[in-house]
Write a protein that holds these residues in place. Structure first.
Motif, mmCIF file in Angstrom:
data_model
loop_
_atom_site.group_PDB
_atom_site.id
_atom_site.type_symbol
_atom_site.label_atom_id
_atom_site.label_comp_id
_atom_site.label_asym_id
_atom_site.label_seq_id
_atom_site.Cartn_x
_atom_site.Cartn_y
_atom_site.Cartn_z
ATOM 1 N N ASP A 103 1.040 -1.240 -0.181
ATOM 2 C CA ASP A 103 -0.122 0.024 -0.068
ATOM 3 C C ASP A 103 0.884 1.128 0.055
ATOM 4 N N ASP A 104 0.870 1.834 -0.973
ATOM 5 C CA ASP A 104 2.103 3.047 -1.399
ATOM 6 C C ASP A 104 1.385 4.228 -0.420
ATOM 7 N N GLU A 105 0.093 4.222 -0.196
ATOM 8 C CA GLU A 105 -0.331 5.367 0.342
ATOM 9 C C GLU A 105 0.006 5.517 1.809
ATOM 10 N N ASP A 106 0.261 4.307 2.469
ATOM 11 C CA ASP A 106 0.230 4.217 3.954
ATOM 12 C C ASP A 106 1.855 4.075 4.407
ATOM 13 N N ASP A 107 2.131 5.206 4.767
ATOM 14 C CA ASP A 107 3.707 5.354 5.118
ATOM 15 C C ASP A 107 4.157 4.402 6.190
ATOM 16 N N ASP A 108 3.204 4.304 7.091
ATOM 17 C CA ASP A 108 3.193 3.332 8.224
ATOM 18 C C ASP A 108 3.329 1.764 8.053
ATOM 19 N N ARG A 109 2.768 1.565 6.903
ATOM 20 C CA ARG A 109 2.642 0.005 6.791
ATOM 21 C C ARG A 109 4.125 -0.380 6.024
ATOM 22 N N PRO A 110 4.812 -1.518 6.540
ATOM 23 C CA PRO A 110 6.106 -1.945 5.680
ATOM 24 C C PRO A 110 5.839 -2.256 4.282
ATOM 25 N N ASN A 111 6.625 -2.155 3.570
ATOM 26 C CA ASN A 111 6.644 -2.135 2.066
ATOM 27 C C ASN A 111 7.539 -3.464 1.737
#
Ligand SMILES: [Zn+2]
Ligand SMILES: [Zn+2]
Length: 269
Positions: free
Chosen positions: A168-176
């Motif tokens: 999820d590129d929108e959510d900075d808190d979630r790991p990528n």
């Protein structure tokens, strides 16, 4: 020695002594600045400028002693690979840009049986010329095992698509997946390459065509950063080795799983 003089390119040339002096001067200056003093004295500035104008171009025509880059024992590295009967991997490189290696240092791998090594030299032969980017600061390594996962574009298509949906590129808190969960930045043994500079290209053995595997990564700190041991101070620089690959990339060295006698190859990413 690297006697491949025809491949040597005259970029960033200096001497090992000049690099060590440069590091000493800047380390002293950093301490002085933290104490509120001036960064470089006039004398230090003059010394650095004098070292920078020495013309060393002719020296790359001679064979160049290799620089020791890493020495790894089987007992310390859980995923150590090497020929039977060997317990030591020595990574060395020719410390100038090689036109035949995408303007990176040429990497050499040597596997040894440490019990069979006789008397050793007190100090390694010192090159008379190096690139200022390729002289590692000597460090002791404390290997820590980390699980890595393949670069997303090299996974099966359906898995790659599911990861794309999950990220999820929108959510900075979630790991990528790519940046946080699959690949460790910095210096490492084994694992997978991060192909984000050019996208993946095949790494096939020049002798037998077998797909090569990643064995060793030399990192730079500036662009992708590096991991810092949790035991270190939070403001400690992770750049303990002070090597720079290109504009802050990594140099990935691959070996041939069909034969350790086949030459390694490198990719800068
Ligand atoms: Zn060379
Ligand atoms: Zn091969």
């Amino acid at each position: 020695m690297c006697d491949d003089a025809g491949a040597h390119e005259p970029y960033n040339l200096t001497t090992p002594a000049a690099v060590r002096r440069y590091r000493e001067i800047h380390a002293a200056a950093a301490i002085r600045r933290r104490a509120g003093g001036e960064y470089l004295t006039d004398e230090e500035r003059a010394g650095l400028e004098a070292a920078a104008v020495v013309d060393l171009d002719d020296l790359i025509e001679d064979p160049i002693p290799l620089i020791p880059v890493a020495q790894l024992y089987r007992r310390d590295v859980p995923d150590f690979v090497g020929p039977d009967g060997t317990d030591l991997l020595q990574v060395l490189w020719c410390p100038v840009d090689h036109a035949d290696r995408d303007y990176n240092p040429r990497v050499f791998l040597f596997w040894r049986d440490s019990a069979a090594i006789g008397p050793v030299l007190e100090a390694p032969p010192e090159p008379s010329v190096i690139s200022k980017l390729y002289l590692p600061v000597p460090c002791v390594v404390h290997p820590e095992q980390v699980r890595e996962y393949q670069y997303a574009d090299l996974l099966p298509d359906d898995l790659c698509e599911r990861l794309d949906e999950w990220d999820d590129d929108e959510d900075d808190d979630r790991p990528n997946y790519q940046e946080d969960l699959s690949l460790a930045p910095g210096w490492k043994v084994g694992g997978f390459a991060n192909w984000s500079l050019t996208d993946p290209y095949p790494m096939n053995c020049a002798v037998c065509g077998t797909t090569q595997k990643l064995i060793f990564t030399a990192g730079s700190v500036d662009s992708y950063g590096s991991w810092r041991p949790i035991e270190d101070a939070p403001d400690a620089s992770p750049d303990t080795v002070k090597v720079q690959i290109g504009r802050g990339y990594s140099l990935y060295t691959f070996y041939c799983p069909a034969s350790f006698d086949h030459p390694p190859a490198t990719a800068m990413q």
